[in-house]
Scaffold this active site. Structure first.
Site, PDB file in Angstrom:
ATOM      1  N   LYS A  66      14.192  20.681  -5.530  1.00  0.00           N
ATOM      2  CA  LYS A  66      14.999  19.564  -5.050  1.00  0.00           C
ATOM      3  C   LYS A  66      14.173  18.285  -4.940  1.00  0.00           C
ATOM      4  CE  LYS A  66      18.925  21.732  -4.627  1.00  0.00           C
ATOM      5  NZ  LYS A  66      19.577  22.141  -3.382  1.00  0.00           N
ATOM      6  N   ARG A  91      18.198  30.873  -3.467  1.00  0.00           N
ATOM      7  CA  ARG A  91      18.664  30.537  -4.819  1.00  0.00           C
ATOM      8  C   ARG A  91      17.555  29.739  -5.495  1.00  0.00           C
ATOM      9  NH1 ARG A  91      21.699  26.380  -7.273  1.00  0.00           N
ATOM     10  NH2 ARG A  91      23.207  27.111  -8.843  1.00  0.00           N
TER      11      ARG A  91
END
Length: 288
Positions: free
Chosen positions: A229, A268
């Site tokens: 991210k 994830r």
């Protein structure tokens, strides 16, 4: 120790809490933020899914539409189905025991994917963008991941800061989860995801990391998706430049481990082998 749950899926059950479950990300898209275009071709997508299972992924999450920051275009339903269904069908042919998830907010895509062999619907909108989704998931009796997102991707850069983001995420998820329950989705089918990076600015993700354990108050299994991210790239800034995507592995593992040590049941990830090994060490700590 993490709370223990049994996650009811479409045709089976999955024990959660004894060890961390790892979900491998498979973006069958031309424009995903991390690996857009790499697995758009069916053969490459199937090979990557099978590789992630060989690396001990518990689940592979197949997505046909990007929700990267700034994304405005919406993929038509027919195109999304064209991207994901052949991959799901081929993976299940080659590996009948494969546990697959469909990453979509469209009820028709969810239904077709589950009928093709997916066991879980992972909805980044928490059933809010398609009014038919909650009822569809209730009818399918499949697993469901409800993720928190503020606004839509095209709005993220203009969202005002949130004073108490953790409280906001908990209130929103409580409301959206109740709506799913009211629509007939069984509690045992639901997993919650606080949505790292989705409508949160760089600084707002760190309270989510630091206070992740507070989400256990909601009484559901928890999924954490921090892999690659932007906030990790910002934390690893060098000479005023955020770390590029291919230099975020170690930061991703650090964020993932932080969540596991606070009780994340599922993570994830893009880098399955590294994540599985890091999770094993974190799980050993939790068992002490």
């Amino acid at each position: 120790m993490r709370p223990l749950f049994t996650w009811r899926l479409r045709t089976r059950e999955l024990a959660l809490g004894e060890r961390t479950r790892v979900v491998g990300i498979l973006n069958v898209t031309p424009d995903s933020f991390s690996d857009g275009g790499q697995f758009l071709a069916r053969d490459r997508a199937v090979a990557h899914a099978l590789r992630m299972f060989e690396e001990d992924a518990d689940i592979v999450d197949v997505g046909g539409e990007s929700t990267r920051p700034g994304s405005e275009a919406r993929v038509p339903e027919a195109e999304e189905l064209r991207r994901v269904l052949p991959v799901i069908e081929q993976v299940r042919r080659e590996r009948p025991d494969a546990l697959l998830s469909i990453d979509t907010y469209k009820a028709a895509v969810a239904r077709a994917a589950v009928e093709a062999g997916a066991e879980i619907v992972n909805d980044v909108s928490a059933f809010r963008w398609d009014p038919a989704m909650a009822k569809t998931v209730a009818e399918l009796k499949c697993g469901a991941v409800l993720m928190h997102m503020r606004g839509r991707p095209e709005e993220w850069r203009s969202l005002p800061p949130e004073e108490n983001l953790v409280g906001r995420v908990m209130r929103d998820l409580a409301h959206w989860t109740q709506a799913a329950l009211d629509a007939g989705v069984a509690r045992e089918h639901i997993v919650l995801d606080p949505g790292f990076g989705f409508g949160k600015n760089f600084e707002e993700n760190y309270p989510l990391l630091a206070r992740f354990q507070e989400f256990h108050q909601m009484g559901f299994p928890l999924l954490a998706g921090t892999s690659r991210k932007s906030f990790i790239g910002r934390a690893l800034v060098r000479d005023g430049v955020d770390a590029p995507l291919d230099a975020r592995l170690h930061g991703s593992l650090a964020a993932m481990t932080t969540c596991i040590l606070q009780g994340a049941h599922i993570v994830r990830v893009h880098d399955v082998r590294a994540a599985v090994e890091a999770a094993k060490v974190a799980d050993a700590v939790l068992r002490v």
